[in-house]
Scaffold this motif. Structure first.
Motif, short mmCIF file in Angstrom:
data_model
loop_
_atom_site.label_atom_id
_atom_site.label_comp_id
_atom_site.label_asym_id
_atom_site.label_seq_id
_atom_site.Cartn_x
_atom_site.Cartn_y
_atom_site.Cartn_z
N PRO A 1 -10.73 -6.12 -6.20
CA PRO A 1 -10.31 -4.73 -5.96
C PRO A 1 -11.33 -4.02 -5.07
O PRO A 1 -12.35 -4.60 -4.70
N ASP A 2 -11.07 -2.75 -4.75
CA ASP A 2 -12.03 -1.94 -3.99
C ASP A 2 -13.24 -1.64 -4.86
O ASP A 2 -13.09 -1.31 -6.04
N ASP A 3 -14.44 -1.69 -4.25
CA ASP A 3 -15.60 -1.15 -4.97
C ASP A 3 -15.67 0.36 -4.66
O ASP A 3 -14.84 0.89 -3.91
N GLU A 4 -16.66 1.03 -5.23
CA GLU A 4 -16.71 2.50 -5.08
C GLU A 4 -16.85 2.91 -3.61
O GLU A 4 -16.25 3.89 -3.17
N ALA B 1 -15.73 1.34 -0.98
CA ALA B 1 -14.44 1.15 -0.30
C ALA B 1 -13.47 2.27 -0.66
O ALA B 1 -12.74 2.79 0.19
N LYS B 2 -13.49 2.65 -1.93
CA LYS B 2 -12.61 3.76 -2.36
C LYS B 2 -12.97 5.04 -1.62
O LYS B 2 -12.09 5.79 -1.18
N ALA B 3 -14.27 5.29 -1.48
CA ALA B 3 -14.72 6.51 -0.80
C ALA B 3 -14.29 6.47 0.68
O ALA B 3 -13.87 7.50 1.24
N ARG B 4 -14.37 5.29 1.29
CA ARG B 4 -13.92 5.18 2.70
C ARG B 4 -12.44 5.49 2.82
O ARG B 4 -11.99 6.16 3.74
N ARG B 5 -11.66 5.04 1.85
CA ARG B 5 -10.21 5.31 1.91
C ARG B 5 -9.93 6.81 1.71
O ARG B 5 -9.06 7.37 2.36
N THR B 6 -10.69 7.44 0.79
CA THR B 6 -10.50 8.88 0.58
C THR B 6 -10.82 9.64 1.87
O THR B 6 -10.09 10.56 2.26
N ALA B 7 -11.89 9.23 2.54
CA ALA B 7 -12.25 9.90 3.80
C ALA B 7 -11.14 9.68 4.83
O ALA B 7 -10.80 10.60 5.59
N GLN B 8 -10.57 8.49 4.84
CA GLN B 8 -9.48 8.22 5.79
C GLN B 8 -8.25 9.08 5.48
O GLN B 8 -7.60 9.60 6.38
N GLN B 9 -7.97 9.24 4.19
CA GLN B 9 -6.83 10.09 3.80
C GLN B 9 -7.06 11.52 4.29
O GLN B 9 -6.14 12.17 4.78
N GLU B 10 -8.32 11.99 4.17
CA GLU B 10 -8.60 13.36 4.61
C GLU B 10 -8.42 13.48 6.12
O GLU B 10 -7.85 14.44 6.62
N ARG B 11 -8.91 12.47 6.84
CA ARG B 11 -8.72 12.48 8.30
C ARG B 11 -7.23 12.50 8.65
O ARG B 11 -6.80 13.21 9.54
N LEU B 12 -6.46 11.68 7.94
CA LEU B 12 -5.02 11.60 8.24
C LEU B 12 -4.34 12.94 8.00
O LEU B 12 -3.49 13.36 8.78
N ARG B 13 -4.75 13.62 6.94
CA ARG B 13 -4.15 14.93 6.65
C ARG B 13 -4.51 15.92 7.76
O ARG B 13 -3.70 16.75 8.14
N ALA B 14 -5.73 15.80 8.27
CA ALA B 14 -6.20 16.76 9.28
C ALA B 14 -5.66 16.45 10.67
O ALA B 14 -5.31 17.35 11.43
N GLU B 15 -5.59 15.16 11.01
CA GLU B 15 -5.32 14.86 12.43
C GLU B 15 -4.15 13.90 12.66
O GLU B 15 -3.88 13.55 13.81
N TRP C 1 0.97 6.13 5.27
CA TRP C 1 -0.44 5.70 5.37
C TRP C 1 -1.23 6.22 4.16
O TRP C 1 -1.97 5.47 3.52
N ILE C 2 -1.07 7.53 3.90
CA ILE C 2 -1.87 8.14 2.82
C ILE C 2 -1.49 7.52 1.47
O ILE C 2 -2.35 7.22 0.64
N GLY C 3 -0.19 7.30 1.28
CA GLY C 3 0.26 6.70 0.01
C GLY C 3 -0.24 5.27 -0.16
O GLY C 3 -0.69 4.89 -1.25
N ALA C 4 -0.21 4.49 0.90
CA ALA C 4 -0.66 3.10 0.79
C ALA C 4 -2.17 3.03 0.54
O ALA C 4 -2.66 2.17 -0.19
N LEU C 5 -2.92 3.96 1.15
CA LEU C 5 -4.36 4.00 0.88
C LEU C 5 -4.60 4.28 -0.60
O LEU C 5 -5.49 3.69 -1.24
N GLU C 6 -3.78 5.16 -1.17
CA GLU C 6 -3.88 5.46 -2.61
C GLU C 6 -3.58 4.20 -3.43
O GLU C 6 -4.29 3.87 -4.38
N ALA C 7 -2.52 3.50 -3.03
CA ALA C 7 -2.14 2.27 -3.74
C ALA C 7 -3.27 1.24 -3.69
O ALA C 7 -3.57 0.58 -4.69
N MET C 8 -3.89 1.10 -2.51
CA MET C 8 -4.95 0.08 -2.38
C MET C 8 -6.20 0.47 -3.17
O MET C 8 -6.84 -0.37 -3.78
N LYS C 9 -6.52 1.78 -3.18
CA LYS C 9 -7.66 2.26 -3.97
C LYS C 9 -7.51 1.92 -5.44
O LYS C 9 -8.46 1.60 -6.12
N ARG C 10 -6.27 2.04 -5.93
CA ARG C 10 -6.03 1.89 -7.37
C ARG C 10 -5.58 0.48 -7.74
O ARG C 10 -5.19 0.24 -8.88
N ARG C 11 -5.62 -0.45 -6.79
CA ARG C 11 -5.07 -1.77 -7.12
C ARG C 11 -5.99 -2.50 -8.11
O ARG C 11 -7.21 -2.33 -8.07
#
Ligand code: MLT
Length: 266
Positions: free
Chosen positions: A125-128, A130-144, A184-194
């Motif tokens: 699974p993701d370590d902490e 990797a999870k933080a990188r995905r959260t940052a990516q989700q924030e970028r996606l929401r913004a841009e 994209w944002i949903g799949a990042l969530e799915a991967m974080k929680r896998r």
């Protein structure tokens, strides 16, 4: 253009209608079923390739709420596609996030898997971090939105060989990334929680083919080798010159290895 219905969501898939045994191939992130075009061309007549768009991608429905996405949910998408296509059992393969979905299918419905193909993926699974990188990516996606990430992904994931010598493959990959931002944002969530799939590896008792790009920076050959050691009787193929999208970066090699495997396992 077939659609299956999963819990009120329309899940699109393509069906090559080939004469041979059925093979379901699950795309990675942030891609869609068109990822498999080279395999469709090479194998689509000999095998019945079923190519789903996971929820949030391609022509499938795109829920806005990220909490609706999970690898188990993606696995259910695939099972409803198999039902809709009339398939009780099939060879099932996935690239990267698609591999996470194959592991979920193994836990949920292993009786429906005749064999498995695990490409550029990992069981951990993701370590902490990797999870933080995905959260940052989700924030970028929401913004841009997605376009800057689509620009950046080839340099991050594809090999230098591909980027220097195969501009059409890079452009094709980028076209395949043109999916809705909510997906994209949903799949990042799915991967974080896998969940962790490492304990499942030793239970896999169907024929398994593991492939990875020689130059894959995300799931390098060392990761594939470790899965190969834990899945009894599995076959390992390191795809030359390829990065993370090995099925398109070195398509003839990838398709050839899959064809060889299917000739024995399907
Ligand atoms: C993928 O290619 O599906 C993703 O990059 C996998 C991941 O980010 O873990």
């Amino acid at each position: 253009m077939p659609f299956a219905e999963d819990r009120g969501r329309r899940i699109h898939y393509r069906d090559t209608g080939g004469a041979g045994p059925p093979v379901v191939l699950i795309h990675g992130f942030p891609l869609n079923s068109t990822l498999w075009r080279p395999q469709e061309e090479a194998l689509g007549d000999r095998y019945r390739l079923i190519l789903p768009d996971l929820m949030g991608f391609g022509k499938s429905n795109v829920p806005d709420d990220p909490s609706e996405y999970s690898v188990d949910g993606f696995a259910r998408n695939v099972l409803t596609v198999m039902d809709d296509a009339g398939l009780n059992r099939a060879v099932v393969g996935g690239l990267s996030m698609g591999g996470y979905v194959v592991f979920a299918l193994w836990r949920l419905a292993r009786e429906r898997l005749a064999a498995m193909i695990l490409a550029d993926t990992r069981a951990e699974p993701d370590d902490e971090a990797a999870k933080a990188r995905r959260t940052a990516q989700q924030e970028r996606l929401r913004a841009e939105g997605t376009s800057k990430l689509i620009d950046e992904t080839p340099a991050a994931l594809m090999s230098d060989v591909t980027r220097e010598r195969k501009p059409d493959v890079v452009a094709g990959a980028q076209a395949t990334m043109d999916n809705p931002v909510a997906g994209w944002i949903g799949a990042l969530e799915a991967m974080k929680r896998r969940p962790d799939s490492t304990a499942d590896l030793s239970s896999i008792d169907v024929p398994a083919l593991i492939l990875t790009g020689e130059l894959d920076p995300l799931t390098p050959p060392s990761v594939a080798r470790s899965m190969h050691e834990q899945i009894g009787g599995s076959r390992l193929v390191v795809v030359p010159d390829a990065g993370h999208f090995s099925n398109i970066e070195s398509a003839p090699h990838f398709s050839g290895a899959v064809a060889e495997f299917l000739a024995e396992a399907a």
